[in-house]
Design a protein around this motif. Structure first.
Motif: not given
Length: 386
Positions: A11-22, A24-32, A132-136
């Motif tokens: 859920v935390a990862l999806l929250d970060v992803a939904s807050a950002s379109t481009s 991607l580093a923040s999403i990868v950082g959240a995974v780490g 999914s982000k590759r589309r945006y």
């Protein structure tokens, strides 16, 4: 870690992803962060699958030079499809099904303490988010370039399906070279119910004119497939579409077919293309035979729809003539015998189809030495059984 903790992490990862379109580093950082790493970066495979590159907005001090594909931890993780650890460095392959996107590289002091039930779902969700982000955003596609991509190649890559897909019953993989300047070669496949439908084509000419012809051809085949028409109708309809748009001198050679997964029956027609190769029981069985129809666009009719019964473990390689006609500096062709030898060795080494094609493509480029004079395209189908 308890199951509810895994759910909270996702859920935390999806929250970060939904807050950002481009970003991607923040999403990868959240995974780490979720996995307890000090830092995390994404390495993306380039178009030719021969190098890894740090995501464009993730270049950090000490991480500006991406690792080579060969002889590095990240490269081995990518080619083997395995998580590898060396000291505090952890490399986790990132792939959608069997289409390899790249590697998640982390600095992690206690990787062995991360619960296994957390690693897999978090990385899988990361993969789906990236896809999914590759589309945006262009971030991923920009990172994939090690050199300038020609307009023709840009169009051709946009036309392609994923390079690979694996299910319990079958694996399908494809690859094109030269990746940064491909012209008239293309391929397509789709998994529908208990069937895989596919095609490989080579349009006449080079560059933009060939890409335009191949675009009509691939979409003609797709339209016929999605409308539920058979192979003969797909051949005829696509041929008429090419002729109506480009006149009597435009055509594509190719093969189109389908594999019935419960029975293993491979049905295909040959439109003036090199015959595919069959590897059975770890040895070269033969070329698959089919009376050739003339290339699509020249007004011909289907001469034969051949049927080959595949056994579990069989591999069939479809290819364009640019593969075997590639010449070395001495003028010798790569040829069918060399292609067969490489294919048999790869199968016996236990390489997955996607890695077999990557290695074979690299070998063809190395054999040429000075670059390819024609497109070289490979599509491999490995039947696992019903």
């Amino acid at each position: 870690m308890e199951d509810h903790s895994v759910g909270a992490a996702l859920v935390a990862l999806l929250d970060v992803a939904s807050a950002s379109t481009s970003d991607l580093a923040s999403i990868v950082g959240a995974v780490g962060s979720i996995l307890g790493a000090r830092s995390a970066r994404l390495l993306v495979a380039d178009y030719s699958l021969n190098s890894l590159r740090y995501l464009a907005n993730e270049i950090e001090d000490g991480h500006g030079v991406p690792p080579a594909m060969e002889g590095t931890l990240a490269g081995r993780a990518f080619s083997r499809g395995e998580t590898l650890v060396s000291g505090d460095r952890v490399c986790v392959p990132v792939s959608e099904n069997s289409e390899r996107i790249g590697v998640l590289e982390m600095d992690h002091p206690a990787w062995e303490e991360v619960p296994e039930d957390l690693i897999d779902p978090v990385v899988r969700i990361l993969t789906l988010i990236l896809v999914s982000k590759r589309r945006y955003t262009d971030a991923m596609l920009r990172t994939r370039r090690t050199e300038e991509l020609s307009l023709a190649a840009e169009m051709q890559w946009g036309l392609l399906p994923p390079l690979s897909c694996t299910t319990p019953k079958v694996s399908v993989s494809g690859i094109l070279e030269p990746a940064y300047s491909i012209g008239g070669d293309s391929f397509d496949f789709a998994f529908n119910a208990d069937m895989v439908e596919f095609g490989i084509i080579d349009a006449v000419g080079h560059g933009m004119s060939a890409v335009l012809i191949s675009t009509v051809a691939i979409n003609g085949l797709r339209n016929a497939r999605r409308e539920g028409r058979g192979l003969e109708s797909a051949y005829a309809d696509t041929g008429r579409a090419i002729a109506s748009q480009f006149g009597d001198d435009a055509f594509v050679t190719g093969q189109i077919g389908s594999l019935d997964l419960p029975s293993g029956n491979l049905s295909w027609l040959n439109a003036g293309h090199p015959l595919p190769l069959l590897i059975r029981n770890g040895a070269y069985a033969d070329e698959l035979s089919c009376r050739p129809s003339i290339p699509m666009g020249l007004g011909g009719t289907v001469k034969e729809v051949a049927v080959e019964h595949l056994q579990a473990g069989d591999c069939v390689l479809f290819y364009t003539d640019g593969v075997t006609e590639t010449r070395s500096a001495d003028g010798d062709q790569f040829g069918v015998p060399r292609l067969v030898d490489f294919l048999v060795r790869a199968v016996n080494d236990g390489l997955a189809p996607v890695e077999t094609l990557r290695s074979l493509s690299a070998a063809i480029l190395a054999y040429s030495g000075t670059g390819l004079s024609d497109d070289a395209t490979l599509v491999m189908i490995e039947y696992h059984g019903p």
